[in-house]
Scaffold this motif. Structure first.
Motif, PDB file in Angstrom:
ATOM      1  N   VAL A  87       5.140  -0.225   1.931  1.00  0.00           N
ATOM      2  CA  VAL A  87       5.186   1.057   2.647  1.00  0.00           C
ATOM      3  C   VAL A  87       5.453   0.862   4.135  1.00  0.00           C
ATOM      4  O   VAL A  87       5.787   1.820   4.837  1.00  0.00           O
ATOM      5  N   MET A  88       5.311  -0.360   4.620  1.00  0.00           N
ATOM      6  CA  MET A  88       5.515  -0.639   6.034  1.00  0.00           C
ATOM      7  C   MET A  88       6.950  -1.061   6.344  1.00  0.00           C
ATOM      8  O   MET A  88       7.291  -1.296   7.502  1.00  0.00           O
ATOM      9  N   LYS A  89       7.788  -1.150   5.340  1.00  0.00           N
ATOM     10  CA  LYS A  89       9.162  -1.599   5.560  1.00  0.00           C
ATOM     11  C   LYS A  89       9.961  -0.526   6.273  1.00  0.00           C
ATOM     12  O   LYS A  89      10.016   0.628   5.845  1.00  0.00           O
TER      13      LYS A  89
ATOM     14  N   ARG B 178      12.220   2.534  11.679  1.00  0.00           N
ATOM     15  CA  ARG B 178      11.451   3.706  11.264  1.00  0.00           C
ATOM     16  C   ARG B 178      11.008   3.549   9.799  1.00  0.00           C
ATOM     17  O   ARG B 178      11.829   3.260   8.928  1.00  0.00           O
ATOM     18  N   THR B 179       9.712   3.762   9.581  1.00  0.00           N
ATOM     19  CA  THR B 179       9.149   3.641   8.242  1.00  0.00           C
ATOM     20  C   THR B 179       9.096   5.013   7.566  1.00  0.00           C
ATOM     21  O   THR B 179       9.489   6.020   8.151  1.00  0.00           O
ATOM     22  N   ALA B 180       8.579   5.029   6.353  1.00  0.00           N
ATOM     23  CA  ALA B 180       8.496   6.283   5.605  1.00  0.00           C
ATOM     24  C   ALA B 180       7.681   7.337   6.347  1.00  0.00           C
ATOM     25  O   ALA B 180       8.043   8.518   6.375  1.00  0.00           O
ATOM     26  N   ILE B 181       6.568   6.904   6.975  1.00  0.00           N
ATOM     27  CA  ILE B 181       5.731   7.891   7.664  1.00  0.00           C
ATOM     28  C   ILE B 181       6.415   8.421   8.926  1.00  0.00           C
ATOM     29  O   ILE B 181       6.193   9.566   9.327  1.00  0.00           O
ATOM     30  N   HIS B 182       7.280   7.617   9.534  1.00  0.00           N
ATOM     31  CA  HIS B 182       8.084   8.117  10.657  1.00  0.00           C
ATOM     32  C   HIS B 182       8.939   9.299  10.202  1.00  0.00           C
ATOM     33  O   HIS B 182       8.978  10.349  10.850  1.00  0.00           O
TER      34      HIS B 182
ATOM     35  N   LEU C 258       0.313   9.010   3.318  1.00  0.00           N
ATOM     36  CA  LEU C 258       0.620   7.709   3.937  1.00  0.00           C
ATOM     37  C   LEU C 258      -0.344   7.340   5.068  1.00  0.00           C
ATOM     38  O   LEU C 258      -0.109   6.374   5.785  1.00  0.00           O
ATOM     39  N   LEU C 259      -1.418   8.084   5.201  1.00  0.00           N
ATOM     40  CA  LEU C 259      -2.342   7.843   6.309  1.00  0.00           C
ATOM     41  C   LEU C 259      -3.110   6.535   6.184  1.00  0.00           C
ATOM     42  O   LEU C 259      -3.803   6.137   7.117  1.00  0.00           O
ATOM     43  N   TYR C 260      -3.013   5.878   5.032  1.00  0.00           N
ATOM     44  CA  TYR C 260      -3.731   4.607   4.893  1.00  0.00           C
ATOM     45  C   TYR C 260      -2.962   3.456   5.547  1.00  0.00           C
ATOM     46  O   TYR C 260      -3.483   2.342   5.678  1.00  0.00           O
ATOM     47  N   VAL C 261      -1.725   3.696   5.975  1.00  0.00           N
ATOM     48  CA  VAL C 261      -0.967   2.659   6.685  1.00  0.00           C
ATOM     49  C   VAL C 261      -1.278   2.781   8.179  1.00  0.00           C
ATOM     50  O   VAL C 261      -1.782   3.818   8.629  1.00  0.00           O
TER      51      VAL C 261
END
Length: 249
Positions: A56-58, A64-68, A82-85
Motif C-alpha cells: 500500500v506504500m508503493k 504519490r501513493t494510493a492515499i495521496h 488507508l489510515l493504517y499507513v
C-alpha cells in the motif's frame, strides 16, 4: 489495472483468483490500488487490500501513493480505509495526502486526516505547508479547521486540558468517596435496625415457647427460629405439616 479502471469487480475477483500481481506498476508507476483509490471504487479497493502481499506504500513516478490520490479526489471512505499507513508520507515534492485534500478544499477529507493526527504544518519542498496552501487558496473553512487542530495539539492547551481533567477526576473521586461513606453509614444503620428486629423476634419466640407450656414449640416460634435463607423452606414445611393454616398465612 484495466479492470480496476473500468470498475469491473467480477473481473478483478477472477484475476485475483489467478494470482494476478497487485504490485505491478504501469507506465506512470501506478498500481491497481492507486487506480482504484483514484476513481473511488470502494468495493475494488477492499478486494485489493485483502490481498496478503499488497504494497500500500508503493508510489507512482511522482511518489504519490494510493492515499495521496484518494485524498486528492476527495474519496473520504477510501482515505479512512488507508489510515493504517503512515499518512504523513511525502511524494516527490514533499507533499502529504493532507496537502492535496487542502489544495482543493475537500473539507470532509481534511477533517478525517486532521482527526487522525496529521500535521497541518508539514512543509513541502516548494509549496509550503497545508495551512499555508489553504490560506493561499482562500479556503477559510479549511484554515479554521487546521488552526483549531494546531491549537488543540499545542503544549499549553494540552497541559491545560490535563490540569482540567485531573481536577475533574479529583472532584469525581471525592464525590464517590462521599457517596461510599454515606452508603456505609446507611448500611450500618440498617444493620442496627436488623439486629434490633432479630432481637425482637427472638424475644417473641421465647415468649411463644413459654405460652405453650407443654414443651411443644408453637408454629410461629418455630418459623421465627429459622434463618432468613430457610424461611421459604420453613413455610413450605408448615404448609405440608399439621400447621397448614399457619403455613399458608
Amino acid at each position: 489495472m484495466q479492470a480496476c479502471w473500468y470498475r469491473e469487480k467480477e473481473m478483478v475477483e477472477f484475476l485475483l483468483t489467478k494470482s494476478a500481481d497487485v504490485n505491478v506498476a504501469g507506465r506512470c508507476g501506478e498500481t491497481a490500488l492507486i487506480v482504484s483509490a483514484s476513481i473511488g471504487s470502494e468495493e475494488i479497493t477492499d478486494l485489493l487490500l485483502n490481498v496478503k502481499d499488497i504494497n500500500v506504500m508503493k508510489g507512482d513516478n511522482l511518489g504519490r501513493t494510493a492515499i495521496h490520490y484518494a485524498a486528492m479526489n476527495n474519496h473520504v471512505t477510501i482515505v479512512e480505509r488507508l489510515l493504517y499507513v503512515p499518512v504523513d508520507i511525502n511524494d516527490n515534492d514533499g507533499c502529504t495526502p493532507l496537502w492535496y485534500a487542502v489544495f482543493d478544499g475537500h473539507v470532509y477529507c481534511v477533517d478525517v486526516l486532521l482527526k487522525h493526527g496529521v500535521s497541518p504544518q508539514h512543509e513541502s519542498k516548494s509549496e509550503g505547508s497545508p495551512l499555508k496552501v489553504a490560506k493561499r487558496c482562500g479556503h477559510s473553512d479549511v484554515v479554521e479547521m487546521m488552526e483549531e487542530a494546531i491549537r488543540l495539539t499545542s503544549h499549553p492547551y494540552v497541559e491545560g486540558r490535563m490540569f482540567v481533567t485531573r481536577h475533574q477526576d479529583q472532584q469525581t473521586i471525592a464525590e464517590l468517596q462521599s457517596e461510599v461513606e454515606k452508603k456505609t453509614e446507611e448500611l450500618g444503620q440498617s444493620s442496627l435496625v436488623h439486629e434490633s428486629e432479630v432481637t425482637r423476634l427472638r424475644n417473641e419466640m421465647q415468649q411463644k415457647e413459654k405460652e405453650t407450656g407443654d414443651g411443644q414449640v408453637a408454629p410461629e416460634a418455630w418459623l421465627l427460629s429459622q434463618s432468613p435463607g430457610d424461611v421459604m423452606g420453613a413455610v413450605v414445611d408448615l404448609a405440608c405439616d399439621q400447621w397448614s393454616d399457619v403455613g399458608l398465612n
